[in-house]
Design a protein around this motif. Sequence first.
Motif, PDB file in Angstrom:
ATOM      1  N   VAL A  98       0.845  -1.193   0.000  1.00 17.66           N
ATOM      2  CA  VAL A  98       0.000   0.000   0.000  1.00 17.66           C
ATOM      3  C   VAL A  98       0.882   1.246   0.000  1.00 17.66           C
ATOM      4  CG1 VAL A  98      -1.623   1.349   1.385  1.00 17.66           C
ATOM      5  CG2 VAL A  98      -1.969  -1.104   1.120  1.00 17.66           C
ATOM      6  N   LEU A  99       1.999   1.175   0.706  1.00 21.84           N
ATOM      7  CA  LEU A  99       2.897   2.320   0.801  1.00 21.84           C
ATOM      8  C   LEU A  99       3.919   2.375  -0.333  1.00 21.84           C
ATOM      9  CD1 LEU A  99       2.088   1.421   3.904  1.00 21.84           C
ATOM     10  CD2 LEU A  99       3.678   3.253   4.467  1.00 21.84           C
ATOM     11  N   TRP A 100       4.210   1.225  -0.957  1.00 20.52           N
ATOM     12  CA  TRP A 100       5.307   1.184  -1.918  1.00 20.52           C
ATOM     13  C   TRP A 100       4.890   0.926  -3.366  1.00 20.52           C
ATOM     14  CZ3 TRP A 100       9.566   3.302  -0.524  1.00 20.52           C
ATOM     15  CH2 TRP A 100      10.030   3.203   0.789  1.00 20.52           C
ATOM     16  N   ALA A 101       3.641   0.569  -3.614  1.00 18.07           N
ATOM     17  CA  ALA A 101       3.246   0.175  -4.969  1.00 18.07           C
ATOM     18  C   ALA A 101       3.492   1.282  -5.985  1.00 18.07           C
ATOM     19  CB  ALA A 101       1.773  -0.246  -4.993  1.00 18.07           C
ATOM     20  N   ASP A 102       3.147   2.519  -5.648  1.00 18.60           N
ATOM     21  CA  ASP A 102       3.347   3.623  -6.582  1.00 18.60           C
ATOM     22  C   ASP A 102       4.828   3.898  -6.803  1.00 18.60           C
ATOM     23  OD1 ASP A 102       0.666   3.913  -6.933  1.00 18.60           O
ATOM     24  OD2 ASP A 102       0.452   5.631  -5.597  1.00 18.60           O
ATOM     25  N   ARG A 148       2.579   8.679   4.913  1.00 15.94           N
ATOM     26  CA  ARG A 148       3.330   7.520   4.410  1.00 15.94           C
ATOM     27  C   ARG A 148       4.743   7.502   4.977  1.00 15.94           C
ATOM     28  NH1 ARG A 148       2.481   6.437  -2.014  1.00 15.94           N
ATOM     29  NH2 ARG A 148       0.337   7.138  -2.221  1.00 15.94           N
ATOM     30  N   MET A 149       5.415   8.656   4.903  1.00 14.84           N
ATOM     31  CA  MET A 149       6.803   8.706   5.349  1.00 14.84           C
ATOM     32  C   MET A 149       6.909   8.527   6.859  1.00 14.84           C
ATOM     33  SD  MET A 149       8.201   8.753   2.537  1.00 14.84           S
ATOM     34  CE  MET A 149       9.883   8.755   3.152  1.00 14.84           C
ATOM     35  N   GLN A 150       5.914   9.009   7.605  1.00 11.90           N
ATOM     36  CA  GLN A 150       5.919   8.784   9.055  1.00 11.90           C
ATOM     37  C   GLN A 150       5.819   7.297   9.366  1.00 11.90           C
ATOM     38  OE1 GLN A 150       2.645  10.593  11.139  1.00 11.90           O
ATOM     39  NE2 GLN A 150       3.438  10.061  13.149  1.00 11.90           N
TER      40      GLN A 150
END
Length: 244
Positions: A98-102, A148-150
């Motif tokens: 969810v956080l890395w797909a893009d 996301r980064m947090q």
Amino acid sequence: MLMSSADKRQPGTAGSVSVPSAGEARLTEQGPAERHAADQTAARRGRPPSTSRRELRLIALRMFAERGFENTTIEQIAAEAGVSERTFFRYFTTKASVLWADFETEVETIRSALAAVPDDVPMMDAIRGVVVAANHYHADDVPEMRLRMQLIATVPALSFSAAEHYEAWELAISEFAARRLGQPAGSLYPLTVGRAALAACRAAYDRWSARADDDLTTYLDLALTALSTGFAPDRITQPSATAS
């Protein structure tokens, strides 16, 4: 860091992420006529309209922030979104994706675009143009990106995977530089190009995330232009993106 998305943007504020609840209307990237037709078809089949990739991602991010990443299951995310787990896996391979797909899509976009750059385009101009073109985040996307980064910074499993993802991005640049320089991708100069480009882009991302006053592409273009010109004073012309 940098994650390419052509998803429909939703406005946010610097302190929060606007996330649709399970009961709100589902949005897709289709036009009104197509959405209406899809909704009618879904209704005839006795199921609700499908949830968009972006909507599902925002719901997941909200739940990660509220419950903790480890304490949130795919089953819970799907239930909150009002979709099946099968629908979740149509968009994402794992909970972490969810956080890395893009980001992963961005790496492949950059790699493919660099492979198609004509030989007469200067190497650093090519890198700048391709990286800028692969990123379409706007100021309204900053709250989501901050969240996301947090999560990546505070969840050990996500922090561990960050280095691998950044390395893949760097390698896409280094491989292009290696072809241009006629050297192995892991040799000094291609490696320097890849790591310098990554550092410039991460600096651009940090400033964009902190200021939320412009699109990410503005910061990327400025940082990579400065890098390619050796930070020549006459090429640093937009203080709004470089000031403290």
